[in-house]
Scaffold this motif. Sequence first.
Motif, short mmCIF file in Angstrom:
data_model
loop_
_atom_site.label_atom_id
_atom_site.label_comp_id
_atom_site.label_asym_id
_atom_site.label_seq_id
_atom_site.Cartn_x
_atom_site.Cartn_y
_atom_site.Cartn_z
N VAL A 188 -17.84 -30.84 -27.82
CA VAL A 188 -18.08 -30.79 -26.36
C VAL A 188 -17.91 -29.52 -25.88
N LEU A 189 -18.89 -28.69 -25.82
CA LEU A 189 -18.96 -27.14 -25.55
C LEU A 189 -18.58 -26.65 -24.28
N PRO A 190 -18.81 -27.33 -23.07
CA PRO A 190 -18.18 -26.99 -21.92
C PRO A 190 -16.52 -26.93 -22.04
N GLU A 191 -16.07 -27.88 -22.50
CA GLU A 191 -14.71 -27.96 -22.63
C GLU A 191 -13.94 -26.89 -23.36
N LYS A 193 -15.37 -23.80 -23.91
CA LYS A 193 -15.53 -22.87 -23.12
C LYS A 193 -14.52 -22.64 -22.08
N LYS A 194 -13.91 -23.71 -21.30
CA LYS A 194 -13.29 -23.72 -20.36
C LYS A 194 -11.81 -23.41 -20.62
N THR A 217 -20.23 -15.16 -26.28
CA THR A 217 -21.48 -15.05 -25.42
C THR A 217 -22.02 -13.79 -25.13
N SER A 277 -25.21 -19.33 -22.37
CA SER A 277 -24.21 -20.41 -22.13
C SER A 277 -23.74 -20.27 -23.84
N LEU A 278 -22.35 -20.98 -24.03
CA LEU A 278 -21.87 -21.46 -25.20
C LEU A 278 -22.70 -22.37 -26.08
N GLU A 279 -23.39 -23.17 -25.09
CA GLU A 279 -24.24 -24.24 -25.93
C GLU A 279 -25.15 -23.51 -26.64
#
Length: 293
Positions: A188-191, A193-194, A217, A277-279
């Motif tokens: 889960v890439l957004p998590e 990155k955060k 990034t 983005s990290l994705e």
Amino acid sequence: MRAIETKQLTKHYGKSRGIDEVSLAVEKGDIFGFLGPNGAGKSTTIRCLLGMLHYDAGKASVLGYSVGKDQIEILKRVGYMPSEAMFYPSLRVSEVIKLAAEARGMDCRQEAERLCKKLEVNTSKRIHELSLGNRKKVSIVCAMQHKPELLIFDEPTSGLDPLMQEAFYELITESNKEGVTVFMSSHVLPEVKKYCRHVGIIKEGRLIQTDTVENLTKTGLRRVKVAGISDLPGMDGMKDIRKSVNELEFSYTGDVKVLLNMLQGMPVQDLLITEPSLEEVFMHFYEDGKGVQ
């Protein structure tokens, strides 16, 4: 002292791939994201670190203790949450949490109560009555109630609803501020990155990149959106191209000056060039077959 260190850690399942020469370093106090899709080798690496699997070659240490040789000392200091939480189905939640504490010879009632309140865990229910998400919450409590030095989570938020995901990361952030190291496998890439500071990317059992989230990034990869044209023929370095009637969007790994020169004289109405983005970085490493770092 590093919280986790491996050198050429290798584990094969007969003729099947497991992990191959994984060399990884996680500093104490870090929140480290271990990235890769299902089957990449994340769980195998974690199970080797915890002594659940005997690795075939290489070396590994956790909190300064040698994996295998000092396993009792390691397990005293680590909290682990597997990707799939399995408990005795007929036990009540309160009994499972108590059993986990007693296995360590500790009285964790006060911390367990705090965690259950934060995660809204119903301790009176039996395990077989729980959904996947609620079993996950019980697993989090069992992993954290003894206040370990190192937390290892394998896909921790799968099955949790968004509110519980937020509550979980609040607990992780609080623990980290108190000096706890967190090692977390995820896709889960957004998590990641955060919340994570450093990231390791594993592909087909091999570690292909480790760096800070910020540095990852800052690659040569850019996302480009051009309004006013629908095609840019003969341009090297373009991939993931999306076209519409009057707009062109693509990932670009070439020289930005070359791109700008190519666009001169074209009916460009607007141009946007952004960092990926990290994705997109993750897919860049996977699709381009980047080598081991």
